[in-house]
Motif scaffolding. Structure first.
Motif, short mmCIF file in Angstrom:
data_model
loop_
_atom_site.label_atom_id
_atom_site.label_comp_id
_atom_site.label_asym_id
_atom_site.label_seq_id
_atom_site.Cartn_x
_atom_site.Cartn_y
_atom_site.Cartn_z
N GLU A 106 0.96 -1.23 -0.09
CA GLU A 106 0.01 0.05 0.03
C GLU A 106 0.96 1.33 -0.12
OE1 GLU A 106 -3.35 0.25 -0.42
OE2 GLU A 106 -3.35 -1.95 -0.61
N TYR A 107 2.01 1.21 0.32
CA TYR A 107 2.99 2.21 0.26
C TYR A 107 3.91 2.55 -0.88
CZ TYR A 107 1.87 2.36 5.29
OH TYR A 107 1.22 2.48 6.61
N SER A 108 3.62 1.63 -2.03
CA SER A 108 4.48 1.69 -2.98
C SER A 108 4.08 3.04 -3.80
CB SER A 108 4.21 0.50 -4.06
OG SER A 108 4.45 -0.87 -3.52
N GLN A 109 5.05 3.66 -4.46
CA GLN A 109 4.69 4.95 -5.28
C GLN A 109 4.38 4.47 -6.67
OE1 GLN A 109 5.08 8.20 -3.80
NE2 GLN A 109 5.00 6.89 -2.03
N ILE A 110 3.26 4.65 -7.08
CA ILE A 110 2.70 4.50 -8.36
C ILE A 110 2.26 5.75 -9.11
CG2 ILE A 110 2.31 2.15 -7.72
CD1 ILE A 110 -0.89 3.05 -7.42
N PRO A 111 2.26 5.95 -10.33
CA PRO A 111 1.99 6.95 -11.11
C PRO A 111 0.27 6.96 -11.16
CG PRO A 111 2.37 5.29 -12.66
CD PRO A 111 2.81 4.82 -11.33
N CYS A 112 -0.07 8.36 -11.42
CA CYS A 112 -1.64 8.55 -11.68
C CYS A 112 -2.12 8.15 -12.80
CB CYS A 112 -2.01 9.99 -11.54
SG CYS A 112 -3.53 10.32 -11.89
#
Length: 287
Positions: A106-112
């Motif tokens: 849940e803390y992974s950085q993903i693009p919009c």
């Protein structure tokens, strides 16, 4: 490159470190000299070298083999922190399952996901961002159904958009009607061919039945003719039988009349052959 050794909990055996990057082995391969390397590290090394970085023995990509099973098991049992630890994830799991966790963390950085938006956001906050993202798609507030993707789209002509939408719907409806028409015609042709084939089969069966009926009627007529002939023969035989019986009765009557007349002339009645036999004395031959 391997896994950063600082992420691991507890002691890590020296034999589980890459001889090139000095991090914990990632997708490891082993040389014939038993030195282990990360796949990416050793492939990059062999582009410019042809020997082991540890003992300088000659090696080739074709000589690399997977890590020994016991070393692979030791590697998989190592415990390490999630790479999103700096963003707040406190998960510690085995190296064997870390990739699966980080794909779903849940803390992974993903693009919009909105086109044109360059924001990187944590997975857990993605829904909230999508609700307020300036690049989000939304329908025209005037109710024409046009999807607004950018600020420029708010200046669109609703009437023109409605006409365009109507034309699209009309074209789609015409296409669907044509497809339905072609499909129906195809089905009708198929059914028509099937009915013609079925009719031909039935006609052949009817002709065969007619032929069988004709042969049966011929056999019946033959049997009836034979029966009539047999009946006539029986009637003829019965007639001849009656005639013979009448003739026999006449003969018997004539015989009785003749006998009566003979007895009147003489009271002597000749012995029948049976009586003469009975009255004849027995002859005994003495030897």
């Amino acid at each position: 490159m391997g896994y950063d050794i600082e992420r691991f909990v507890g002691y890590v055996n020296e034999g589980l470190l890459c001889s090139i990057c000095r991090d914990v082995l990632e997708d490891p391969l082993q040389a014939p000299c038993e030195h282990a390397f990360c796949t990416a590290c050793i492939h990059g090394w062999l582009v410019h070298h042809s020997n082991c970085p540890e003992d300088r023995q000659v090696i080739d990509v074709s000589l690399l083999r997977p890590l020994y099973r016991y070393m692979k098991n030791d590697l998989n049992r190592l415990q390490l922190h999630c790479r999103n630890r700096e963003y707040g994830c406190e998960m510690v799991c085995s190296l064997e399952s870390i990739d699966r966790h980080e794909r779903e963390c849940e803390y992974s950085q993903i693009p919009c996901s909105n086109a044109g938006c360059t924001v990187q956001i944590e997975r857990r906050n993605l829904d909230g961002h999508l609700a307020v993202c300036e690049y989000r798609s939304r329908e025209c507030p005037n109710g024409c159904g046009f999807t607004i993707l950018s600020a420029e789209d708010t200046q669109h002509n609703c009437v023109a958009e409605l006409r365009t939408e109507l034309e699209l719907l009309r074209s789609e409806m015409i296409c669907r009607v044509e497809e339905a028409k072609h499909e129906m015609e195809s089905r009708l042709d198929s059914q028509r061919r099937h009915m013609v084939q079925k009719e031909s089969i039935l006609q052949n069966e009817i002709e065969e039945l007619k032929s069988q009926m004709s042969r049966l009627m011929s056999d019946v007529r033959s049997l009836m003719a034979a029966e009539r002939q047999h009946r006539q023969e029986l009637e003829q035989a019965e007639l001849e039988k009656r005639e013979l019986m009448e003739l026999l009765k006449g003969l018997q009557k004539d015989c009785r009349l003749t006998t009566t007349e003979g007895s009147r002339k003489s009271n002597f009645r000749p012995l029948t052959r049976l009586e003469s036999v009975k009255r004849k004395p027995r002859e005994v031959t003495v030897i």
